[in-house]
Motif scaffolding. Sequence first.
Motif, PDB file in Angstrom:
ATOM      1  N   LEU A 126       0.836  -1.207   0.000  1.00 22.04           N
ATOM      2  CA  LEU A 126       0.000   0.000   0.000  1.00 22.04           C
ATOM      3  C   LEU A 126       0.871   1.258   0.000  1.00 22.04           C
ATOM      4  N   SER A 127       1.937   1.230   0.776  1.00 15.31           N
ATOM      5  CA  SER A 127       2.827   2.396   0.832  1.00 15.31           C
ATOM      6  C   SER A 127       3.516   2.616  -0.513  1.00 15.31           C
ATOM      7  N   ALA A 128       3.946   1.518  -1.134  1.00 14.86           N
ATOM      8  CA  ALA A 128       4.597   1.623  -2.444  1.00 14.86           C
ATOM      9  C   ALA A 128       3.616   2.148  -3.485  1.00 14.86           C
ATOM     10  N   PHE A 129       2.365   1.673  -3.379  1.00 13.43           N
ATOM     11  CA  PHE A 129       1.316   2.136  -4.294  1.00 13.43           C
ATOM     12  C   PHE A 129       1.113   3.645  -4.132  1.00 13.43           C
ATOM     13  N   ALA A 130       1.010   4.089  -2.896  1.00 15.24           N
ATOM     14  CA  ALA A 130       0.798   5.515  -2.629  1.00 15.24           C
ATOM     15  C   ALA A 130       1.968   6.342  -3.172  1.00 15.24           C
ATOM     16  N   GLU A 131       3.165   5.804  -2.987  1.00 14.93           N
ATOM     17  CA  GLU A 131       4.356   6.528  -3.451  1.00 14.93           C
ATOM     18  C   GLU A 131       4.351   6.659  -4.984  1.00 14.93           C
ATOM     19  N   GLY A 163      -2.412  10.232   0.933  1.00 13.82           N
ATOM     20  CA  GLY A 163      -1.669  10.548   2.143  1.00 13.82           C
ATOM     21  C   GLY A 163      -1.334   9.316   2.956  1.00 13.82           C
ATOM     22  N   SER A 164      -1.768   9.333   4.170  1.00 11.07           N
ATOM     23  CA  SER A 164      -1.351   8.288   5.106  1.00 11.07           C
ATOM     24  C   SER A 164      -1.937   6.917   4.761  1.00 11.07           C
ATOM     25  N   VAL A 165      -1.175   5.886   5.063  1.00 11.69           N
ATOM     26  CA  VAL A 165      -1.659   4.510   4.970  1.00 11.69           C
ATOM     27  C   VAL A 165      -1.654   3.967   6.391  1.00 11.69           C
ATOM     28  N   GLU A 166      -2.795   3.584   6.902  1.00 14.86           N
ATOM     29  CA  GLU A 166      -2.825   3.173   8.310  1.00 14.86           C
ATOM     30  C   GLU A 166      -3.708   1.947   8.549  1.00 14.86           C
ATOM     31  N   HIS A 167      -3.379   1.224   9.577  1.00 14.87           N
ATOM     32  CA  HIS A 167      -4.201   0.099  10.034  1.00 14.87           C
ATOM     33  C   HIS A 167      -5.471   0.661  10.640  1.00 14.87           C
ATOM     34  N   THR A 168      -6.621   0.042  10.385  1.00 20.05           N
ATOM     35  CA  THR A 168      -7.862   0.549  10.997  1.00 20.05           C
ATOM     36  C   THR A 168      -8.657  -0.614  11.567  1.00 20.05           C
ATOM     37  N   GLU A 169      -9.717  -0.242  12.291  1.00 16.92           N
ATOM     38  CA  GLU A 169     -10.647  -1.247  12.801  1.00 16.92           C
ATOM     39  C   GLU A 169     -11.479  -1.761  11.632  1.00 16.92           C
ATOM     40  N   ARG A 170     -11.712  -3.042  11.601  1.00 14.58           N
ATOM     41  CA  ARG A 170     -12.545  -3.604  10.539  1.00 14.58           C
ATOM     42  C   ARG A 170     -13.989  -3.158  10.759  1.00 14.58           C
ATOM     43  N   HIS A 171     -14.644  -2.734   9.663  1.00  9.63           N
ATOM     44  CA  HIS A 171     -16.035  -2.278   9.759  1.00  9.63           C
ATOM     45  C   HIS A 171     -16.962  -3.465   9.551  1.00  9.63           C
ATOM     46  N   ASP A 172     -17.880  -3.636  10.493  1.00 10.72           N
ATOM     47  CA  ASP A 172     -18.820  -4.745  10.348  1.00 10.72           C
ATOM     48  C   ASP A 172     -19.896  -4.423   9.314  1.00 10.72           C
ATOM     49  N   GLU A 173     -20.265  -3.151   9.311  1.00 11.37           N
ATOM     50  CA  GLU A 173     -21.315  -2.739   8.377  1.00 11.37           C
ATOM     51  C   GLU A 173     -20.759  -2.822   6.956  1.00 11.37           C
ATOM     52  N   PRO A 174     -21.407  -3.575   6.063  1.00  8.69           N
ATOM     53  CA  PRO A 174     -20.843  -3.770   4.735  1.00  8.69           C
ATOM     54  C   PRO A 174     -20.854  -2.528   3.846  1.00  8.69           C
TER      55      PRO A 174
END
Lengths: 118, 430
Positions: A5-10, A50-61
């Motif tokens: 993901l970081s390489a993609f953003a770059e 911009g930023s690439v970050e870990h997030t909480e998984r969303h239950d709502e589809p």
Amino acid sequence: MIQELSAFAESANANRDVQRIVKNWNVDVIVECSGTDESWRLQVRDGRIGSVEHTERHDEPVHAAESVRLVARRDILQGLFSGKLNPVHAATHGALEVYGKMADQTRLDAVALVLWGP
Amino acid sequence: MNAQVLRLGLVASGMAISISCNTMVASMFALAPASVILIGIVVAGAIMAVVALCYAELFSRYPGSLGIRAFSRAALGDRASLAFSLLYVVLAVAMGGFEGQLCYRVCRAWLAPLPALASVVAVFGTVVWVNVKGLSAPSILQSSCTVLVFLMLVAMGAWYSRGLDVDGLVAELSGASLRSLSAVPTALFLFVGIEWACFDVADTKAFRRDLPRALQLAVVVVAMAYLPLTVALYNRFPADQIARLDLPHLALAADNPWALNATIVTSLLALITSFNVGLGGAARILYALAREGMLPKYFVRVSVPALVPTRAVWFTALSVSVVAACFANPRLFVLAPQVLAVDVCVIYLTTLCCWLRSRGPSRVGIGVQLRIPVVAVALAGALIAAIVIQLVVVEMNLLAQSILLGQAAVIGGCAVRRARAGALAPVLGA
């Protein structure tokens, strides 16, 4: 996954055509690994990924209109963000699910097209 | 009924209601008496209600993909799926060409041949330019146009049905025969396009309730538009004369200059919006297939920053122009309703087969199950198959059969060739 993901953003931020595509585009790209709780977020703000970050998984589809959510297996996601897999092919084969507004999906596909070709 | 249902319902009915449908209604009078046509429209509406629900469920399984390609690939395999997707493109182009020819004929009601042709070229050119520049028409304009055409059809139907001989209409039922069944595929054509609302779902939650409701609403709206028109035509003209009317709504309004002018303006507006939507839709299918590697990469080019598949749009526009010119031939123009109706039936029959083959819970997508009765789907499919066979084998002349055969050969050949070209290489490793 964070590496891809970081390489993609770059790469995207360094490409002029991509810059023209994402100009004035403000969206969160949520990347979710199916079968696990892993999830990442790429923030696109004013023409830059911009930023690439870990997030909480969303239950709502389904998310708010300002986000595009990609759901696939980890290897598929890695292939997509490293340019080894064609996103349209993956979606047609049921290996990738994309949720969000059509215009945002089109932009995301166009970014992949410009970066890695047809 | 919430705003989402109304919006999607308007999109769905707007895609179906077009001026070419009026010509289709008139053409049915060559096949069946008015009362049978009315029954045919109701039967076609019932079939379409089932087909539309199948589309909603199948589309919900592949969010983010070109739905028709994805669900047909899963159910039928790559080659059949490619042929199915290409048939959609062919139908969209043929319908665009037919509408283009009708646009010229509508202009001819006002203008001499050359200015009429120039007007059509100008209108069509503007629509292509708008598409290439990515300047999509505001949805309010599209919706207003749909409402306007619907009101025009209902008003005409009500006004020109005054003094209707109901007994005579009912008595015509005794003259019905097996041949009358040929009217059903053409009646099904009146509903074509409703399923395109599935492409317009912005919020995937809509697949659960809003989209199915909107599709059913659209089926009712379309039926309500064309049933009164059929009755009005029956009431005003002899059956053999109706079958020869290429623009029946103009013929109805011909005795009142104000009504005629209003009808011409409404028709032109409807034709422009139909062009716009059809052009964008067909180009999008071409682009998606090329992006996936199923069609030449030539179509993949996208303009930045408009993100419009320009080559696919130009190719579609050129194809539509050629087909429109072909329909200037009276023999081809007369055959168009039957040929297009068969294409529509094949597409819907394939969709029903796809649903039957992939029914049940799905692990892919949002997993919508609309509890569509299997019996209803099987019945609708059997009915379409029987009627199409009867239409193609018994009713159609050699030229129409040849056109269908040629079309099948080109699409089949293209599907096999592209498949052999290596486009089917296992990319996913899954």
